[in-house]
Design a protein around this motif. Structure first.
Motif, short mmCIF file in Angstrom:
data_model
loop_
_atom_site.label_atom_id
_atom_site.label_comp_id
_atom_site.label_asym_id
_atom_site.label_seq_id
_atom_site.Cartn_x
_atom_site.Cartn_y
_atom_site.Cartn_z
N TYR A 102 0.93 -1.21 -0.04
CA TYR A 102 0.05 -0.02 -0.06
C TYR A 102 0.90 1.15 -0.05
O TYR A 102 0.78 2.25 0.66
N THR A 103 1.99 1.07 -0.80
CA THR A 103 2.74 2.42 -1.02
C THR A 103 3.03 2.82 -2.64
O THR A 103 2.62 1.97 -3.26
N ALA A 104 3.31 4.10 -2.53
CA ALA A 104 3.34 4.84 -4.09
C ALA A 104 4.75 5.41 -4.24
O ALA A 104 5.19 5.91 -3.15
N LEU A 105 5.00 5.34 -5.31
CA LEU A 105 6.61 6.16 -5.77
C LEU A 105 6.54 6.68 -7.01
O LEU A 105 5.87 5.88 -8.03
N GLY A 106 6.65 7.88 -7.17
CA GLY A 106 6.57 8.41 -8.50
C GLY A 106 8.17 8.91 -9.07
O GLY A 106 8.95 9.12 -8.12
N SER A 107 8.15 9.03 -10.30
CA SER A 107 9.42 9.60 -11.00
C SER A 107 9.65 11.12 -10.72
O SER A 107 8.63 11.52 -10.32
N ALA A 108 10.78 11.49 -11.07
CA ALA A 108 11.16 12.93 -10.75
C ALA A 108 10.06 13.66 -11.58
O ALA A 108 9.67 14.87 -11.12
N GLU A 109 9.78 13.32 -12.84
CA GLU A 109 8.98 13.85 -13.63
C GLU A 109 7.40 14.15 -13.13
O GLU A 109 6.86 15.14 -13.17
#
Length: 334
Positions: A102-109
């Motif tokens: 239940y975690t999320a990670l996005g790119s620098a963009e």
């Protein structure tokens, strides 16, 4: 310019601002040699994930990678006659939602597009932090939540949601995801690998409020002090998203500068009774008190009132009203 989602076979999910429903590259390209060019571009980006532009005889080929954790989620791809000027595609970013943790990670963009606070960029955050920033499209949130809870490996999803920045400006996000099994953090996790693109800015004053907007305002306002509403998993003792503003007393983001979200070990059985057992009968309400981790690393006693709600196609979650003592402010938690 086409945006590709990478799976067993590259799939076109957009051309500029026009969405496409996961069209296999072999059905999209008709020119002889085009699939070979695309495959060469993908292999080059996998080895060196940097934008490139080359002229091959009378043709221009260019690509821009969209990556997270060193994994190539997709790319903008351009192939045309060499005398055709290439233009800028809409802003796009890649992200991963780990449906196991239940975690999320996005790119620098993505962090730039979504105006993620600088202090947490590059960190995994609880998936509820993502939901707290989007206005979900009518009829789509239930499907998205059913994906989180139950959909199998390979299931795709595509929708348009509105993303809010910290200054309250908003933009239209066209996103595409597919659930896959990915090795992360020492095991194979069920994850949603996704891409988002900005398909247009929205003026804050350009539209009337919808009935859904008004209902959300009422939900946020018609509460007693210290009352918050959350949507939680019916299968796991885990937060999915806040339906009101988040509680400032409870740790939930899962970022480095905040205490790790947790239910007190001695209260796990009680939490399971409240959220799972007590809500299993149709229309039943369940109440109780448990200790959860506060933002300053102390346990907070909260009262919870829960009821089971249907998400989609028989999948269920739990709507929970959480009552936090008004005196439980950071630094005063007992």
């Amino acid at each position: 310019m086409a945006l590709f989602n990478l799976g067993h076979e590259p799939e076109v999910v957009a051309t500029e601002q026009r969405p496409m429903n996961f069209v296999p590259a072999s059905k999209h390209f008709k020119r002889r040699g085009s699939l070979r060019e695309l495959d060469a571009a993908i292999q080059r980006l996998k080895q060196d994930p940097q934008p490139f532009e080359v002229v091959l005889d009378d043709r221009r080929v260019a690509a821009r990678p969209l990556t997270v954790e060193g994994r190539l989620h997709g790319l903008w791809y351009w192939s045309s006659r060499a005398d055709v000027e290439m233009h800028e595609p809409p802003p796009a970013g890649a992200w991963v939602i780990d449906l196991t943790t239940y975690t999320a990670l996005g790119s620098a963009e993505w962090a730039e597009m979504a105006d993620i606070p600088n202090e947490v960029r590059g960190q995994e955050r609880h998936v509820a932090a993502m939901f707290a920033q989007v206005d979900t499209s009518t009829g789509k949130e239930a499907h998205a939540l059913s994906l989180i809870e139950a959909k199998p490996i390979g299931a795709p999803f595509q929708a348009e949601w509105i993303v809010r920045r910290t200054d309250e400006s908003r933009w239209r996000s066209l996103f595409h995801l597919r659930i896959q099994g990915v090795e992360r953090n020492g095991g194979v996790h069920r994850v949603a690998l996704g891409l988002s693109q900005n398909i247009g800015e929205l003026d804050r004053m350009s539209r009337r409020r919808t009935l859904e907007d008004v209902m959300h305002v009422g939900l946020r306002a018609a509460r007693e002090p210290g009352e918050y509403v959350a949507l939680m998993s019916a299968k796991k003792l885990a937060l999915i998203r806040w339906l009101t503003d988040p509680s400032p007393e409870i740790a939930w983001l899962g970022v480095a500068h905040e205490a790790t979200p947790a239910i007190h070990p001695d209260d796990i059985d009680e939490a399971r009774r409240i959220l799972h057992v007590g809500t299993s009968d149709w229309g039943s309400l369940s109440e109780g008190t448990v200790r959860v981790m506060g933002v300053d690393n102390r346990w907070v006693h909260v009262r919870a009132r829960a009821e089971r709600v249907e998400v989609e196609n028989g999948e269920e979650a739990v709507a929970v009203r959480v009552f936090v003592p008004v005196t439980s402010l950071p630094g005063e938690i007992t």
